[in-house]
Motif scaffolding. Structure first.
Motif, PDB file in Angstrom:
ATOM      1  N   ALA A 332      89.446 125.572 -34.467  1.00  0.00           N
ATOM      2  CA  ALA A 332      90.232 124.339 -34.305  1.00  0.00           C
ATOM      3  C   ALA A 332      89.275 123.160 -34.121  1.00  0.00           C
ATOM      4  O   ALA A 332      88.447 123.156 -33.220  1.00  0.00           O
ATOM      5  CB  ALA A 332      91.164 124.455 -33.100  1.00  0.00           C
ATOM      6  N   ALA A 333      89.374 122.161 -34.994  1.00  0.00           N
ATOM      7  CA  ALA A 333      88.548 120.954 -34.879  1.00  0.00           C
ATOM      8  C   ALA A 333      89.418 119.842 -34.314  1.00  0.00           C
ATOM      9  O   ALA A 333      90.462 119.516 -34.875  1.00  0.00           O
ATOM     10  CB  ALA A 333      88.005 120.559 -36.244  1.00  0.00           C
ATOM     11  N   LEU A 334      88.982 119.307 -33.179  1.00  0.00           N
ATOM     12  CA  LEU A 334      89.777 118.289 -32.478  1.00  0.00           C
ATOM     13  C   LEU A 334      89.207 116.899 -32.739  1.00  0.00           C
ATOM     14  O   LEU A 334      87.996 116.695 -32.670  1.00  0.00           O
ATOM     15  CB  LEU A 334      89.742 118.590 -30.974  1.00  0.00           C
ATOM     16  N   HIS A 335      90.080 115.963 -33.054  1.00  0.00           N
ATOM     17  CA  HIS A 335      89.689 114.562 -33.227  1.00  0.00           C
ATOM     18  C   HIS A 335      90.557 113.719 -32.304  1.00  0.00           C
ATOM     19  O   HIS A 335      91.782 113.792 -32.371  1.00  0.00           O
ATOM     20  CB  HIS A 335      89.954 114.086 -34.659  1.00  0.00           C
ATOM     21  N   LEU A 336      89.922 112.933 -31.446  1.00  0.00           N
ATOM     22  CA  LEU A 336      90.657 111.973 -30.615  1.00  0.00           C
ATOM     23  C   LEU A 336      90.112 110.594 -30.948  1.00  0.00           C
ATOM     24  O   LEU A 336      88.898 110.418 -31.059  1.00  0.00           O
ATOM     25  CB  LEU A 336      90.473 112.298 -29.128  1.00  0.00           C
ATOM     26  N   TYR A 337      91.022 109.641 -31.122  1.00  0.00           N
ATOM     27  CA  TYR A 337      90.606 108.359 -31.679  1.00  0.00           C
ATOM     28  C   TYR A 337      90.132 107.343 -30.638  1.00  0.00           C
ATOM     29  O   TYR A 337      89.676 106.265 -31.012  1.00  0.00           O
ATOM     30  CB  TYR A 337      91.766 107.752 -32.502  1.00  0.00           C
ATOM     31  N   GLY A 338      90.280 107.650 -29.371  1.00  0.00           N
ATOM     32  CA  GLY A 338      89.835 106.683 -28.363  1.00  0.00           C
ATOM     33  C   GLY A 338      90.828 105.555 -28.137  1.00  0.00           C
ATOM     34  O   GLY A 338      90.453 104.481 -27.682  1.00  0.00           O
ATOM     35  N   LYS A 339      92.102 105.796 -28.451  1.00  0.00           N
ATOM     36  CA  LYS A 339      93.112 104.765 -28.168  1.00  0.00           C
ATOM     37  C   LYS A 339      93.450 104.817 -26.686  1.00  0.00           C
ATOM     38  O   LYS A 339      93.595 105.902 -26.116  1.00  0.00           O
ATOM     39  CB  LYS A 339      94.371 105.004 -29.005  1.00  0.00           C
ATOM     40  N   GLU A 340      93.596 103.657 -26.102  1.00  0.00           N
ATOM     41  CA  GLU A 340      93.777 103.567 -24.653  1.00  0.00           C
ATOM     42  C   GLU A 340      95.127 104.139 -24.189  1.00  0.00           C
ATOM     43  O   GLU A 340      95.167 105.050 -23.380  1.00  0.00           O
ATOM     44  CB  GLU A 340      93.632 102.088 -24.248  1.00  0.00           C
ATOM     45  N   ALA A 341      96.231 103.624 -24.732  1.00  0.00           N
ATOM     46  CA  ALA A 341      97.547 103.991 -24.190  1.00  0.00           C
ATOM     47  C   ALA A 341      98.225 105.048 -25.051  1.00  0.00           C
ATOM     48  O   ALA A 341      98.413 104.846 -26.251  1.00  0.00           O
ATOM     49  CB  ALA A 341      98.424 102.745 -24.094  1.00  0.00           C
ATOM     50  N   ALA A 342      98.594 106.175 -24.424  1.00  0.00           N
ATOM     51  CA  ALA A 342      99.260 107.255 -25.151  1.00  0.00           C
ATOM     52  C   ALA A 342     100.767 107.040 -25.137  1.00  0.00           C
ATOM     53  O   ALA A 342     101.489 107.668 -24.375  1.00  0.00           O
ATOM     54  CB  ALA A 342      98.903 108.593 -24.514  1.00  0.00           C
ATOM     55  N   ARG A 343     101.227 106.140 -25.996  1.00  0.00           N
ATOM     56  CA  ARG A 343     102.672 105.879 -26.050  1.00  0.00           C
ATOM     57  C   ARG A 343     103.366 106.920 -26.922  1.00  0.00           C
ATOM     58  O   ARG A 343     102.769 107.384 -27.900  1.00  0.00           O
ATOM     59  CB  ARG A 343     102.924 104.490 -26.657  1.00  0.00           C
ATOM     60  N   PRO A 344     104.629 107.269 -26.593  1.00  0.00           N
ATOM     61  CA  PRO A 344     105.350 108.220 -27.447  1.00  0.00           C
ATOM     62  C   PRO A 344     105.346 107.712 -28.894  1.00  0.00           C
ATOM     63  O   PRO A 344     105.526 106.526 -29.139  1.00  0.00           O
ATOM     64  CB  PRO A 344     106.767 108.225 -26.867  1.00  0.00           C
ATOM     65  N   GLY A 345     105.127 108.619 -29.842  1.00  0.00           N
ATOM     66  CA  GLY A 345     105.149 108.262 -31.261  1.00  0.00           C
ATOM     67  C   GLY A 345     103.836 107.699 -31.775  1.00  0.00           C
ATOM     68  O   GLY A 345     103.645 107.579 -32.974  1.00  0.00           O
TER      69      GLY A 345
END
Ligand code: ADP
Ligand code: MG
Length: 376
Positions: A332-345
């Motif tokens: 499994a390769a994980l990518h997280l974009y570094g966006k501050e707020a995890a809003r639904p959608g």
């Protein structure tokens, strides 16, 4: 992801972004914070770089025309102006004879209802500009939905499309160099949830068993080699007619009657192509870097079947996702974009998995995503 690919090739990336902590600014050499509509800021930024490209199409055309006086702008002002407006995009598709969903472009008071009547219900009203992830869309299935559609139309230009019965959704990512050379990836099979891309997989194995376990498994018979080849040819023709230099994605609908229709064109790397980072010899982001820099394009060949699962902000709602649980699954390769707020959608990242078949890769990607929240 473009910046990461460019840095790997030894480039220094300067980003113009509307927020100081944007994902690209976190990995670029320098950043300028300005609005995408600020003609002077975009122009002065352009005077300081050797080439300019975009990963977001809603930059004002007038700003880009000014930028073009200072540096090369890729994908090019014509390609951007056409694709950043659904009305102009549909006119372009019609002019070149590409099949698309029946649509109307109402203008003026009372025209919306006439357009809806002409197409019949159900239909979908979409804002002509600035839409993404199903935003700026109102599905009209009954007269009760009309007020919401009217409100959307009052806010700005719209197009109205017949809502078609989908047997599958595909996309083809194509790269085109400044010499007019085009390479395309094999089509990706896409699954949406609430109008937002959820899963993509490739290659499409059109044998009935090949799609077993995916939400389009009943449609395998429609996804013939001839239809998939046609999708690739349409994507090649679209980027050529747009004189686009860079990467674009053509999204397609396959109707239950087996028709292949162009849904829309994105003039940039696309979410459905994220699996190319691990699974292809050259990722869609590296292709964009190569095209923008005037280099030869790379091989779009897949190393192995693969699937991608999007991670939306919903996964953060109860607790921080359990990253260790997902990464404990081999491959499994994980990518997280570094966006501050995890809003639904909101798209926060994705997981890509390769396996012996695309359907098995999809099952593994879904399992990895489930592991993020299942232990908590
Ligand atoms: P976005 O810019 O948000 O990607 P799209 O026009 O691609 O906008 O719509 C998002 C999704 O909504 C599509 O991928 C498809 O699943 C669904 N959809 C949009 N338009 C139609 C339509 N005319 N008929 C059936 N489904 C549609
Ligand atoms: Mg779309």
């Amino acid at each position: 992801m473009f910046t990461v690919a460019a840095v790997r090739l030894g480039y220094r990336v300067h980003v113009l972004t509307d927020s100081a902590d944007s994902p690209a600014a976190q990995v670029a050499h320098s950043s300028t914070v300005a609005s995408y509509g600020d003609v002077d800021a975009v122009s002065s930024f352009a005077s300081r770089v050797d080439a300019l490209t975009l990963e977001f199409e809603n930059v004002s055309s007038s700003a880009l025309e000014r930028a073009h006086q200072h540096t090369v702008v890729r994908p090019g002002v014509k390609a951007l102006a056409t694709t950043q407006n659904r009305g102009r995009e549909k006119a372009f598709l019609a002019r070149h004879g590409f099949s698309q969903v029946p649509f109307e472009q109402p203008s003026g008071a009372g025209a919306l209802e006439a357009a809806i009547l002409a197409l019949g219900l159900p239909c979908v009203v979409k804002s002509a500009g600035f839409g993404y992830d199903g935003k700026g869309q109102v599905v009209v299935t009954a007269p009760g939905d009309l007020p919401a559609a009217e409100a959307l139309a009052a806010a700005g230009p719209v197009v109205v499309e017949q809502l078609v019965e989908l047997a599958a959704e595909l996309s083809v990512v194509a790269a085109r160099s400044c010499r007019g050379e085009v390479v395309t990836y094999a089509p990706f099979l896409n699954m949406h949830h609430q109008q937002v891309l959820d899963l993509s997989l490739a290659p499409i194995d059109y044998s009935p068993a090949g799609l077993a376990g995916t939400s389009w498994e009943g449609s395998a018979a429609l996804l013939t080699p001839v239809l998939l080849r046609e999708a690739v040819e349409v994507a090649q023709a679209v980027v050529t007619e747009l004189e686009l230099v860079g990467v674009a994605c053509v999204e397609f609908f396959v109707t239950s009657a087996g028709q292949l229709l162009v849904n829309e064109i994105a003039p940039r790397p696309h979410n459905s192509g994220h699996l190319t980072i691990e699974a292809a010899i050259t990722s869609q982001f590296e292709q964009q870097v190569r095209a923008v820099a005037g280099l030869p394009l790379g091989s779009p060949e897949l190393r192995a079947p693969a699937a991608m699962a999007n991670l939306l902000g919903d996964l953060w709602q109860a607790h921080q996702p359990d990253w260790a649980a997902a990464l404990g699954l081999p491959g499994a390769a994980l990518h997280l974009y570094g966006k501050e707020a995890a809003r639904p959608g909101r798209k926060m990242g994705h997981i890509t998995v390769s396996a012996g078949t695309a359907a098995r890769a999809q099952a593994a990607a879904v399992t990895a995503r489930q592991a993020l929240t299942s232990g908590r």
